[in-house]
Design a protein around this motif. Structure first.
Motif, PDB file in Angstrom:
ATOM      1  N   LEU A  57     -24.277 -10.820   6.347  1.00  0.00           N
ATOM      2  CA  LEU A  57     -25.496 -10.007   6.274  1.00  0.00           C
ATOM      3  C   LEU A  57     -25.173  -8.512   6.368  1.00  0.00           C
ATOM      4  CD1 LEU A  57     -27.882 -12.000   8.656  1.00  0.00           C
ATOM      5  CD2 LEU A  57     -27.724 -12.157   6.155  1.00  0.00           C
ATOM      6  N   PHE A  58     -24.135  -8.189   7.134  1.00  0.00           N
ATOM      7  CA  PHE A  58     -23.822  -6.789   7.416  1.00  0.00           C
ATOM      8  C   PHE A  58     -22.734  -6.203   6.507  1.00  0.00           C
ATOM      9  CE2 PHE A  58     -25.961  -8.267  11.185  1.00  0.00           C
ATOM     10  CZ  PHE A  58     -26.766  -7.187  11.516  1.00  0.00           C
ATOM     11  N   GLU A  59     -22.056  -7.061   5.759  1.00  0.00           N
ATOM     12  CA  GLU A  59     -20.986  -6.581   4.882  1.00  0.00           C
ATOM     13  C   GLU A  59     -21.460  -5.537   3.866  1.00  0.00           C
ATOM     14  OE1 GLU A  59     -17.162  -8.423   2.527  1.00  0.00           O
ATOM     15  OE2 GLU A  59     -18.940  -9.684   2.803  1.00  0.00           O
ATOM     16  N   PRO A  60     -22.696  -5.643   3.346  1.00  0.00           N
ATOM     17  CA  PRO A  60     -23.145  -4.590   2.426  1.00  0.00           C
ATOM     18  C   PRO A  60     -23.321  -3.225   3.111  1.00  0.00           C
ATOM     19  CG  PRO A  60     -24.457  -6.583   2.129  1.00  0.00           C
ATOM     20  CD  PRO A  60     -23.619  -6.792   3.351  1.00  0.00           C
ATOM     21  N   VAL A  61     -23.415  -3.218   4.440  1.00  0.00           N
ATOM     22  CA  VAL A  61     -23.642  -1.971   5.174  1.00  0.00           C
ATOM     23  C   VAL A  61     -22.328  -1.359   5.668  1.00  0.00           C
ATOM     24  CG1 VAL A  61     -24.762  -0.970   7.215  1.00  0.00           C
ATOM     25  CG2 VAL A  61     -25.919  -2.766   5.901  1.00  0.00           C
ATOM     26  N   PHE A  62     -21.411  -2.202   6.139  1.00  0.00           N
ATOM     27  CA  PHE A  62     -20.154  -1.736   6.722  1.00  0.00           C
ATOM     28  C   PHE A  62     -18.982  -2.093   5.826  1.00  0.00           C
ATOM     29  CE2 PHE A  62     -22.985  -2.471  10.369  1.00  0.00           C
ATOM     30  CZ  PHE A  62     -22.948  -1.220  10.954  1.00  0.00           C
ATOM     31  N   ASN A  63     -17.928  -1.269   5.873  1.00  0.00           N
ATOM     32  CA  ASN A  63     -16.802  -1.521   4.975  1.00  0.00           C
ATOM     33  C   ASN A  63     -15.658  -2.309   5.596  1.00  0.00           C
ATOM     34  OD1 ASN A  63     -15.399   0.448   6.469  1.00  0.00           O
ATOM     35  ND2 ASN A  63     -16.085   2.078   5.114  1.00  0.00           N
ATOM     36  N   SER A  64     -15.720  -2.626   6.915  1.00  0.00           N
ATOM     37  CA  SER A  64     -14.645  -3.393   7.540  1.00  0.00           C
ATOM     38  C   SER A  64     -15.131  -4.061   8.820  1.00  0.00           C
ATOM     39  CB  SER A  64     -13.462  -2.482   7.865  1.00  0.00           C
ATOM     40  OG  SER A  64     -12.523  -3.151   8.686  1.00  0.00           O
ATOM     41  N   LYS A  65     -14.990  -5.373   8.867  1.00  0.00           N
ATOM     42  CA  LYS A  65     -15.403  -6.143  10.037  1.00  0.00           C
ATOM     43  C   LYS A  65     -14.563  -5.785  11.263  1.00  0.00           C
ATOM     44  CE  LYS A  65     -16.103 -10.993  11.363  1.00  0.00           C
ATOM     45  NZ  LYS A  65     -16.017 -12.382  10.863  1.00  0.00           N
ATOM     46  N   SER A  66     -13.252  -5.703  11.098  1.00  0.00           N
ATOM     47  CA  SER A  66     -12.393  -5.394  12.253  1.00  0.00           C
ATOM     48  C   SER A  66     -12.611  -3.952  12.724  1.00  0.00           C
ATOM     49  CB  SER A  66     -10.924  -5.656  11.941  1.00  0.00           C
ATOM     50  OG  SER A  66     -10.496  -4.863  10.867  1.00  0.00           O
ATOM     51  N   ALA A  67     -12.904  -3.053  11.795  1.00  0.00           N
ATOM     52  CA  ALA A  67     -13.169  -1.661  12.195  1.00  0.00           C
ATOM     53  C   ALA A  67     -14.455  -1.566  13.006  1.00  0.00           C
ATOM     54  CB  ALA A  67     -13.238  -0.753  10.967  1.00  0.00           C
ATOM     55  N   VAL A  68     -15.461  -2.362  12.662  1.00  0.00           N
ATOM     56  CA  VAL A  68     -16.699  -2.387  13.457  1.00  0.00           C
ATOM     57  C   VAL A  68     -16.371  -2.769  14.890  1.00  0.00           C
ATOM     58  CG1 VAL A  68     -18.877  -3.631  13.826  1.00  0.00           C
ATOM     59  CG2 VAL A  68     -18.309  -2.793  11.550  1.00  0.00           C
ATOM     60  N   SER A  69     -15.553  -3.804  15.077  1.00  0.00           N
ATOM     61  CA  SER A  69     -15.163  -4.227  16.428  1.00  0.00           C
ATOM     62  C   SER A  69     -14.366  -3.149  17.144  1.00  0.00           C
ATOM     63  CB  SER A  69     -14.329  -5.509  16.369  1.00  0.00           C
ATOM     64  OG  SER A  69     -15.115  -6.580  15.960  1.00  0.00           O
ATOM     65  N   ASN A  70     -13.406  -2.559  16.446  1.00  0.00           N
ATOM     66  CA  ASN A  70     -12.550  -1.548  17.076  1.00  0.00           C
ATOM     67  C   ASN A  70     -13.329  -0.300  17.488  1.00  0.00           C
ATOM     68  OD1 ASN A  70     -10.269  -3.146  16.818  1.00  0.00           O
ATOM     69  ND2 ASN A  70      -9.726  -2.287  14.830  1.00  0.00           N
ATOM     70  N   VAL A  71     -14.157   0.203  16.597  1.00  0.00           N
ATOM     71  CA  VAL A  71     -14.920   1.412  16.907  1.00  0.00           C
ATOM     72  C   VAL A  71     -15.948   1.113  18.000  1.00  0.00           C
ATOM     73  CG1 VAL A  71     -16.528   3.142  15.989  1.00  0.00           C
ATOM     74  CG2 VAL A  71     -14.527   2.470  14.661  1.00  0.00           C
ATOM     75  N   SER A  72     -16.573  -0.073  17.948  1.00  0.00           N
ATOM     76  CA  SER A  72     -17.528  -0.461  18.993  1.00  0.00           C
ATOM     77  C   SER A  72     -16.849  -0.529  20.355  1.00  0.00           C
ATOM     78  CB  SER A  72     -18.163  -1.817  18.677  1.00  0.00           C
ATOM     79  OG  SER A  72     -18.969  -1.724  17.547  1.00  0.00           O
ATOM     80  N   ASN A  73     -15.644  -1.099  20.393  1.00  0.00           N
ATOM     81  CA  ASN A  73     -14.903  -1.171  21.663  1.00  0.00           C
ATOM     82  C   ASN A  73     -14.592   0.222  22.191  1.00  0.00           C
ATOM     83  OD1 ASN A  73     -14.921  -3.958  21.706  1.00  0.00           O
ATOM     84  ND2 ASN A  73     -12.933  -4.151  20.717  1.00  0.00           N
ATOM     85  N   GLN A  74     -14.188   1.115  21.301  1.00  0.00           N
ATOM     86  CA  GLN A  74     -13.885   2.480  21.723  1.00  0.00           C
ATOM     87  C   GLN A  74     -15.134   3.180  22.242  1.00  0.00           C
ATOM     88  OE1 GLN A  74     -12.269   5.072  18.706  1.00  0.00           O
ATOM     89  NE2 GLN A  74     -11.211   6.281  20.249  1.00  0.00           N
ATOM     90  N   LEU A  75     -16.245   3.020  21.532  1.00  0.00           N
ATOM     91  CA  LEU A  75     -17.496   3.626  21.977  1.00  0.00           C
ATOM     92  C   LEU A  75     -17.925   3.073  23.332  1.00  0.00           C
ATOM     93  CD1 LEU A  75     -19.403   3.700  18.582  1.00  0.00           C
ATOM     94  CD2 LEU A  75     -18.871   5.701  19.999  1.00  0.00           C
ATOM     95  N   ASN A  76     -17.736   1.783  23.532  1.00  0.00           N
ATOM     96  CA  ASN A  76     -18.106   1.165  24.805  1.00  0.00           C
ATOM     97  C   ASN A  76     -17.280   1.745  25.957  1.00  0.00           C
ATOM     98  OD1 ASN A  76     -20.030  -0.577  25.842  1.00  0.00           O
ATOM     99  ND2 ASN A  76     -18.605  -2.284  25.956  1.00  0.00           N
ATOM    100  N   LEU A  77     -15.983   1.968  25.714  1.00  0.00           N
ATOM    101  CA  LEU A  77     -15.124   2.564  26.746  1.00  0.00           C
ATOM    102  C   LEU A  77     -15.538   4.003  27.033  1.00  0.00           C
ATOM    103  CD1 LEU A  77     -11.603   1.260  25.678  1.00  0.00           C
ATOM    104  CD2 LEU A  77     -12.862   0.654  27.758  1.00  0.00           C
TER     105      LEU A  77
END
Length: 197
Positions: A146-166
């Motif tokens: 569902l989100f692939e049309p919005v974001f260009n990388s699944k692993s990057a979403v996880s990585n950036v989200s983790n960084q933002l959370n920290l």
């Protein structure tokens, strides 16, 4: 040819904004309260606010900028997730199989219940408003199709989200951050927006 009156008014207003910005910068840089903004509306702060040390008030003012960034970012992500999930599953999307029961729904429900049980006005009727960055990221990656049309990388979403959370931790828990962490936050926010196709 003389300037039009509206141009003069606009120039006057811009000069005032520049002076106010510079006065704020001086207060922050030297950790002093010049008292220039006493007539300025400060919201609904407790009357006792002025009893805190000027250094602490100045630091709080500086950190409020980063709170604003997180407020906007987190709520914009929640809206994006809600809109996409609503489109895919309808109004009951939160109860669908698309939202992991153990990792997300079972974590979020008690947060709202705790507010209700303690007599605090619940922040929202929408349970997504009780999610963390990590849980929002989980919803996105669990429903990648569902989100692939919005974001260009699944692993990057996880990585950036983790960084933002920290990076969110010190700000959410009222601790100052140094310039390096502020630069990291600005970079992480830019990275989030670059993820969007």
């Amino acid at each position: 040819m003389p300037s039009r009156p509206d141009g003069l008014i606009r120039a006057f207003g811009m000069s005032g904004l520049q002076i106010a910005s510079e006065m704020s910068r001086i207060e922050h840089a030297f950790e002093i309260d010049l008292g220039w903004a006493q007539g300025r509306t400060k919201g609904r702060k407790a009357a006792e606010y002025e009893q805190f040390e000027a250094v602490l008030r100045s630091e709080a003012s500086r950190m409020s900028e980063f709170y604003e960034i997180f407020y906007c970012l987190e709520n914009s992500i929640r809206r994006l997730v809600s809109d996409i999930m609503f489109e895919a599953e309808g109004a009951d999307w939160w109860q669908s199989e698309r939202v992991d029961e153990k990792r997300i729904r079972d974590q979020v429900g008690p947060r709202r219940r705790k507010e209700v049980d303690n007599g605090i006005t619940p922040r929202s009727d929408n349970l997504i408003d009780y999610t963390t960055f990590g849980e929002l990221s989980q919803i996105i990656t669990d429903n990648w199709e569902l989100f692939e049309p919005v974001f260009n990388s699944k692993s990057a979403v996880s990585n950036v989200s983790n960084q933002l959370n920290l990076l969110r931790g010190p700000i959410a828990h009222c601790n100052p951050t140094d310039e390096l962490e502020q630069d990291r936050l600005n970079l992480a926010v830019r990275s989030w927006f670059r993820l969007m196709s």
